[in-house]
Structures are given as structure tokens and as C-alpha cells.
Design a protein around this motif. Structure first.
Motif, PDB file in Angstrom:
ATOM      1  N   LEU A 349      41.102  49.011  28.362  1.00  8.52           N
ATOM      2  CA  LEU A 349      39.980  49.784  28.897  1.00  8.52           C
ATOM      3  C   LEU A 349      39.235  49.015  29.976  1.00  8.52           C
ATOM      4  CD1 LEU A 349      38.590  51.431  25.634  1.00  8.52           C
ATOM      5  CD2 LEU A 349      39.748  52.576  27.535  1.00  8.52           C
ATOM      6  N   LEU A 350      39.104  47.705  29.790  1.00  7.95           N
ATOM      7  CA  LEU A 350      38.434  46.895  30.805  1.00  7.95           C
ATOM      8  C   LEU A 350      39.264  46.847  32.090  1.00  7.95           C
ATOM      9  CD1 LEU A 350      36.117  45.109  31.664  1.00  7.95           C
ATOM     10  CD2 LEU A 350      37.253  43.165  30.562  1.00  7.95           C
ATOM     11  N   VAL A 351      40.572  46.662  31.946  1.00  9.14           N
ATOM     12  CA  VAL A 351      41.441  46.612  33.124  1.00  9.14           C
ATOM     13  C   VAL A 351      41.429  47.951  33.866  1.00  9.14           C
ATOM     14  CG1 VAL A 351      43.840  46.395  33.910  1.00  9.14           C
ATOM     15  CG2 VAL A 351      42.931  44.795  32.220  1.00  9.14           C
ATOM     16  N   ILE A 352      41.464  49.056  33.139  1.00  5.61           N
ATOM     17  CA  ILE A 352      41.444  50.377  33.774  1.00  5.61           C
ATOM     18  C   ILE A 352      40.148  50.605  34.550  1.00  5.61           C
ATOM     19  CG2 ILE A 352      41.394  52.866  33.321  1.00  5.61           C
ATOM     20  CD1 ILE A 352      44.174  51.593  33.244  1.00  5.61           C
ATOM     21  N   THR A 353      39.048  50.053  34.079  1.00  5.06           N
ATOM     22  CA  THR A 353      37.792  50.142  34.834  1.00  5.06           C
ATOM     23  C   THR A 353      37.946  49.501  36.211  1.00  5.06           C
ATOM     24  OG1 THR A 353      36.480  50.104  32.797  1.00  5.06           O
ATOM     25  CG2 THR A 353      35.343  49.530  34.851  1.00  5.06           C
ATOM     26  N   PHE A 354      38.539  48.309  36.227  1.00  4.43           N
ATOM     27  CA  PHE A 354      38.803  47.642  37.505  1.00  4.43           C
ATOM     28  C   PHE A 354      39.791  48.445  38.350  1.00  4.43           C
ATOM     29  CE2 PHE A 354      37.563  43.745  35.039  1.00  4.43           C
ATOM     30  CZ  PHE A 354      36.429  43.447  35.783  1.00  4.43           C
ATOM     31  N   VAL A 355      40.778  49.041  37.704  1.00  2.00           N
ATOM     32  CA  VAL A 355      41.789  49.829  38.408  1.00  2.00           C
ATOM     33  C   VAL A 355      41.149  50.987  39.178  1.00  2.00           C
ATOM     34  CG1 VAL A 355      43.673  51.492  38.056  1.00  2.00           C
ATOM     35  CG2 VAL A 355      43.773  49.251  36.965  1.00  2.00           C
ATOM     36  N   ASN A 356      40.237  51.694  38.529  1.00  2.00           N
ATOM     37  CA  ASN A 356      39.560  52.809  39.188  1.00  2.00           C
ATOM     38  C   ASN A 356      38.792  52.360  40.422  1.00  2.00           C
ATOM     39  OD1 ASN A 356      40.423  54.834  37.425  1.00  2.00           O
ATOM     40  ND2 ASN A 356      38.702  54.550  36.040  1.00  2.00           N
ATOM     41  N   ILE A 357      38.075  51.256  40.283  1.00  2.00           N
ATOM     42  CA  ILE A 357      37.255  50.756  41.396  1.00  2.00           C
ATOM     43  C   ILE A 357      38.140  50.287  42.552  1.00  2.00           C
ATOM     44  CG2 ILE A 357      35.601  48.981  42.096  1.00  2.00           C
ATOM     45  CD1 ILE A 357      34.575  49.010  39.164  1.00  2.00           C
ATOM     46  N   VAL A 358      39.103  49.435  42.239  1.00  3.75           N
ATOM     47  CA  VAL A 358      39.959  48.860  43.284  1.00  3.75           C
ATOM     48  C   VAL A 358      40.879  49.918  43.880  1.00  3.75           C
ATOM     49  CG1 VAL A 358      41.759  47.151  43.746  1.00  3.75           C
ATOM     50  CG2 VAL A 358      39.851  46.571  42.257  1.00  3.75           C
ATOM     51  N   GLY A 359      41.390  50.826  43.044  1.00  2.00           N
ATOM     52  CA  GLY A 359      42.296  51.863  43.533  1.00  2.00           C
ATOM     53  C   GLY A 359      41.646  52.759  44.565  1.00  2.00           C
ATOM     54  N   TYR A 360      40.432  53.228  44.268  1.00  2.00           N
ATOM     55  CA  TYR A 360      39.749  54.105  45.220  1.00  2.00           C
ATOM     56  C   TYR A 360      39.338  53.336  46.477  1.00  2.00           C
ATOM     57  CZ  TYR A 360      36.631  57.370  47.436  1.00  2.00           C
ATOM     58  OH  TYR A 360      36.044  58.184  48.369  1.00  2.00           O
ATOM     59  N   ALA A 361      38.817  52.130  46.300  1.00  2.00           N
ATOM     60  CA  ALA A 361      38.390  51.340  47.458  1.00  2.00           C
ATOM     61  C   ALA A 361      39.563  51.070  48.400  1.00  2.00           C
ATOM     62  CB  ALA A 361      37.770  50.022  46.988  1.00  2.00           C
ATOM     63  N   THR A 362      40.714  50.726  47.835  1.00  2.00           N
ATOM     64  CA  THR A 362      41.892  50.439  48.652  1.00  2.00           C
ATOM     65  C   THR A 362      42.347  51.673  49.426  1.00  2.00           C
ATOM     66  OG1 THR A 362      42.634  48.771  47.068  1.00  2.00           O
ATOM     67  CG2 THR A 362      44.269  49.604  48.608  1.00  2.00           C
ATOM     68  N   ALA A 363      42.425  52.823  48.734  1.00  2.00           N
ATOM     69  CA  ALA A 363      42.891  54.054  49.372  1.00  2.00           C
ATOM     70  C   ALA A 363      41.928  54.507  50.468  1.00  2.00           C
ATOM     71  CB  ALA A 363      43.071  55.154  48.328  1.00  2.00           C
ATOM     72  N   SER A 364      40.632  54.512  50.160  1.00  2.00           N
ATOM     73  CA  SER A 364      39.653  55.024  51.128  1.00  2.00           C
ATOM     74  C   SER A 364      39.518  54.118  52.343  1.00  2.00           C
ATOM     75  CB  SER A 364      38.286  55.210  50.457  1.00  2.00           C
ATOM     76  OG  SER A 364      37.777  53.986  49.976  1.00  2.00           O
ATOM     77  N   ILE A 365      39.488  52.806  52.122  1.00  2.00           N
ATOM     78  CA  ILE A 365      39.348  51.875  53.244  1.00  2.00           C
ATOM     79  C   ILE A 365      40.586  51.922  54.135  1.00  2.00           C
ATOM     80  CG2 ILE A 365      39.186  49.436  53.880  1.00  2.00           C
ATOM     81  CD1 ILE A 365      37.433  49.044  51.382  1.00  2.00           C
ATOM     82  N   SER A 366      41.777  51.879  53.528  1.00  2.00           N
ATOM     83  CA  SER A 366      43.010  51.896  54.330  1.00  2.00           C
ATOM     84  C   SER A 366      43.113  53.188  55.142  1.00  2.00           C
ATOM     85  CB  SER A 366      44.230  51.718  53.435  1.00  2.00           C
ATOM     86  OG  SER A 366      44.340  52.762  52.490  1.00  2.00           O
ATOM     87  N   PHE A 367      42.734  54.333  54.534  1.00  2.00           N
ATOM     88  CA  PHE A 367      42.815  55.615  55.245  1.00  2.00           C
ATOM     89  C   PHE A 367      41.822  55.647  56.404  1.00  2.00           C
ATOM     90  CE2 PHE A 367      42.181  60.118  56.034  1.00  2.00           C
ATOM     91  CZ  PHE A 367      43.472  60.623  55.929  1.00  2.00           C
ATOM     92  N   ARG A 368      40.586  55.163  56.172  1.00  2.00           N
ATOM     93  CA  ARG A 368      39.579  55.178  57.228  1.00  2.00           C
ATOM     94  C   ARG A 368      39.904  54.206  58.353  1.00  2.00           C
ATOM     95  NH1 ARG A 368      35.108  53.250  55.141  1.00  2.00           N
ATOM     96  NH2 ARG A 368      35.546  53.274  52.913  1.00  2.00           N
ATOM     97  N   LYS A 369      40.703  53.186  58.051  1.00  2.00           N
ATOM     98  CA  LYS A 369      41.109  52.226  59.081  1.00  2.00           C
ATOM     99  C   LYS A 369      42.372  52.669  59.819  1.00  2.00           C
ATOM    100  CE  LYS A 369      37.902  49.100  58.358  1.00  2.00           C
ATOM    101  NZ  LYS A 369      36.909  48.746  59.402  1.00  2.00           N
ATOM    102  N   GLY A 370      42.896  53.840  59.456  1.00  2.00           N
ATOM    103  CA  GLY A 370      44.060  54.370  60.167  1.00  2.00           C
ATOM    104  C   GLY A 370      45.392  53.947  59.589  1.00  2.00           C
ATOM    105  N   PHE A 371      45.394  53.345  58.382  1.00  2.00           N
ATOM    106  CA  PHE A 371      46.633  52.947  57.725  1.00  2.00           C
ATOM    107  C   PHE A 371      47.035  53.997  56.692  1.00  2.00           C
ATOM    108  CE2 PHE A 371      44.705  48.846  58.955  1.00  2.00           C
ATOM    109  CZ  PHE A 371      45.721  48.371  59.788  1.00  2.00           C
TER     110      PHE A 371
END
Length: 401
Positions: A349-371
């Protein structure tokens, strides 16, 4: 009159497909865990091998996971077709994935040697690490990529959403294939005469040069994939190798309680599968315009997060129970089913909490940067899970046991 909330049948259907894939993944990955527990003596004799286990499994899953995620997005965009020609989407992605696998396996072997030496884990030369990593990487990559392509083609023909089944399937096949191939390859190579090992090193270097040529001189699709993925995977290899160091430095306790060796592959695999489903759905949603990649997630994205927690609440306790039952049946040491239940559930459960945060941040930042978020989400999440998952799991083992 009381109004009941409306159930989105389509979303429920997708959730159940993902849950079924994760349950199959949990049982299958536990087989890999049992194998890891059975070779505990080999790992205790050559702890350097434990350093390369997590990143090797991770890289197989990451590269094939990116392949599946990209193909899934092409399906949703209506661009996919069953065509393996040199310039087709399917052909270009497959060729790029294989050449990247060889390059990354070479880098992984180099990093494993550096960190093993730095932490005093002697026993293997740099040439041994590199040859073992590349040869086992080629064999397992071909098999895992084959599984990925079969699943892709079946989902395309049966109109199944690839986002919901690719990550669990690829992660599970990576667990089942990479681990035994790595151990068997290592034992075989280390028992070869020195002259044979030198010849293998030369062949590995030649394959590396050819793979670099393919990545740099092929069509624009392959060059584009290579430019985005290789610079990302190289530092992630280092992250994954640190995860291996985390296990290797606590190897004495893991070998003493072999049940924890059984738990490691399904735990990291299922966390990676849940994260992979999240990342694939986020990437597809951003490509199709259904998700606005803002800094803070929207209400629709929060529903994805809730799904990951529900998956974890169902899967993680099951993993601890399976590990304990398997260890007891095989005569391996275990602290008991309650302890395994608590370790797996709390850490998961603790790892999944980190997964949600990092997963969304990675997807949104990469998309906004044109990747392309398909290229970034799964590798970042799985490597992150390797390192953070290893630290969290070992911490809870030491806390509860």
C-alpha cells in the motif's frame, strides 16, 4: 426515494479485466519467487548475481512494456495494423526494442560490476557481468517480446483494451523468463573455460556495435524511439542496480528466511503491473485528449488512483499468503502467515501511494514537454518500484520480523 450511484459498466468491465490479469500475474510471478528461493545458496555464494536480478527483470519488463504501451496507443488512435515490414509501426517498434535491449543489457552489466565492487561484493569480473547480462538479456528479451506481440495481436483481433492486460502480462512473463534464464546463463558461463568467455565477450561487443548502428542509422521511427528511451533507461539501470544492492546487503536475512526471496518477484512484479496499467491508461487518455495533463490530477484521474488502491488491497495480502504457503510446502523457513500478510500488505500500500504520485507526474510532465508518455511512464515506474519497493519491503521485514 433513495438514489443509488450509477455504475459505469464499461469502467467496471475494464477494472475486472485488469484484476483478472493481476490475479493471474500474482500466481505466475510466485512461481518465479519459488525459483529465486530455491537458488538462495547460489546467491549467497555469488551475491553479485543478486545485484543484477532486479534491474534485469525490470529492464525486460520496461522495454517490452513500452512496446506494448506504444502499440496500444496506436490502436486507440486508429493507426495500428498487423504489418511487420521495416517501416511499419509494428516492425519499427519491434526492431527498436531488440536493439535497445542489447544496449541496455551491456550498460547494466557495467553498472552491476561498479556497484558490486564499491559495496565489497566480490566474486565476478567486469567481463563476467557484461557477458552474463547481455546473453541472458538477449534470450529473455526475445521470449518476453514474443509474448508481448502475441498478447498485442490477440487483443487487437478480440477488441480487448491492451492497456488493461499488457502490463500484468509483460511483467509476469519478464519474471518467469528473466530470472531462470539469468541464473542458468550465469552458472553456464562461469563454468566455461576462460578462452570461451573471452570469445563470448568479443561477440557481445560486436552485437553492441551493431545495435548502436541500428538505433542511430535506421528509419526515423526507430531513431525517435531510441533517442527518447536509451537516455532514460541508462540512469534507470543505475537505479535498478541500487535496488539489487539493497537486497544483496541484506541477503543473509533473506536467505535465512527463504520465504522473502519467494515474495520479492511477485511483490515488485505486481506493484509494477498496477503501475503499468495506470501509466498506460494515463498515456492513452492524454493522447486521445480525454485527460488534461495539468500539474494536479483531475477528478477522472483520481478514479484511476482509487482503482490502484483497490487492486493493491486485493492482491498484496494474497501475495504474502501464497509466499507463506509455498515456503511451508517446500520446507523453506518462514516467520508465519500473519507476519507475511502484514509485510506484504503494508509495504504494498505504501509503494502504490508512491506509484500514483510518480506515475501521474511522469506522464503529465513528459506530455507537456512534447515527449511521448508511453516511452516514459512504465520505465520510470518500474525502476522506481525496484528501488523504493526494495527499501520499503526490507524496512517492513526488519520492522515486523
Amino acid at each position: 426515494m433513495m438514489k443509488f450511484p450509477v455504475v459505469d459498466v464499461h469502467q467496471l468491465h475494464l477494472f475486472l479485466i485488469g484484476l483478472l490479469a493481476l490475479l493471474i500475474s500474482a500466481f505466475a510471478a510466485s512461481v518465479a519467487g519459488i525459483y529465486l528461493g530455491s537458488v538462495g545458496e547460489i546467491l549467497a555464494y555469488l551475491p553479485g548475481l543478486m545485484v543484477i536480478v532486479p534491474p534485469s527483470i525490470n529492464m525486460r519488463g520496461s522495454i517490452s512494456g513500452v512496446l506494448a504501451s506504444r502499440l496500444s496507443s496506436s490502436m486507440h488512435l486508429g493507426e495500428f495494423e498487423i504489418n511487420f515490414s521495416k517501416d511499419s509501426i509494428l516492425g519499427s517498434n519491434t526492431r527498436a526494442s531488440l536493439s535497445i535491449s542489447i544496449i541496455i543489457a551491456f550498460v547494466l552489466g557495467f553498472f552491476a560490476y561498479l556497484l558490486s565492487s564499491a559495496f565489497g561484493l566480490e566474486g565476478l569480473y567486469i567481463s563476467d557481468f557484461i557477458v552474463i547480462s547481455v546473453i541472458s538479456g538477449i534470450i529473455s528479451s526475445i521470449i518476453v517480446m514474443g509474448v508481448t506481440l502475441v498478447i498485442t495481436l490477440l487483443s487487437y483481433k478480440k477488441s480487448i483494451d491492451l492497456d488493461m492486460i499488457a502490463a500484468p502480462s509483460v511483467t509476469t512473463s519478464g519474471d518467469l523468463v528473466t530470472l531462470p534464464v539469468l541464473i542458468i546463463t550465469a552458472v553456464a558461463i562461469l563454468n566455461c573455460p576462460v578462452i570461451i568467455r573471452d570469445v563470448l565477450l568479443i561477440l557481445v561487443i560486436m552485437m553492441l556495435i551493431f545495435s548502436i548502428y541500428v538505433s542511430l542509422r535506421s528509419n526515423e521511427e526507430i531513431k525517435s524511439i531510441s533517442r527518447e528511451i536509451i537516455p532514460l533507461l541508462i540512469p534507470l539501470c543505475l537505479v535498478g542496480t541500487f535496488a539489487g544492492i539493497t537486497y544483496a546487503t541484506d541477503l543473509e536475512k533473506l536467505v535465512a528466511y527463504s520465504v522473502f526471496l519467494i515474495l520479492i518477484p511477485p511483490f515488485t512484479g505486481c506493484c509494477g503491473s498496477i503501475g503499468g496499467i495506470l501509466c498506460s491508461r494515463l498515456a492513452t487518455g492524454m493522447h486521445t485528449g480525454e485527460i488534461d495533463p495539468k500539474m494536479l490530477p483531475s477528478k477522472d484521474v483520481s478514479e484511476y488512483f482509487i482503482s490502484t488502491y483497490i487492486y493493491a488491497i486485493i492482491i498484496m495480502p494474497l501475495l504474502g499468503i501464497i509466499a507463506d504457503i509455498s515456503a511451508s510446502a517446500l520446507g523453506m523457513s518462514t516467520p508465519g502467515i500473519l507476519s507475511m500478510f502484514l509485510v506484504s500488505t503494508a509495504a504494498g500500500l505504501l509503494v502504490i501511494t508512491f506509484v500514483n504520485i510518480v506515475g501521474y507526474a511522469t506522464a503529465s510532465i513528459s506530455f507537456r514537454k512534447g515527449f511521448d508518455p508511453d516511452n516514459f511512464g512504465i520505465p520510470v515506474i518500474t525502476s522506481f518500484i525496484d528501488l523504493i519497493g526494495a527499501g520499503v519491503l526490507v524496512a517492513f521485514i526488519n520492522l515486523i520480523i
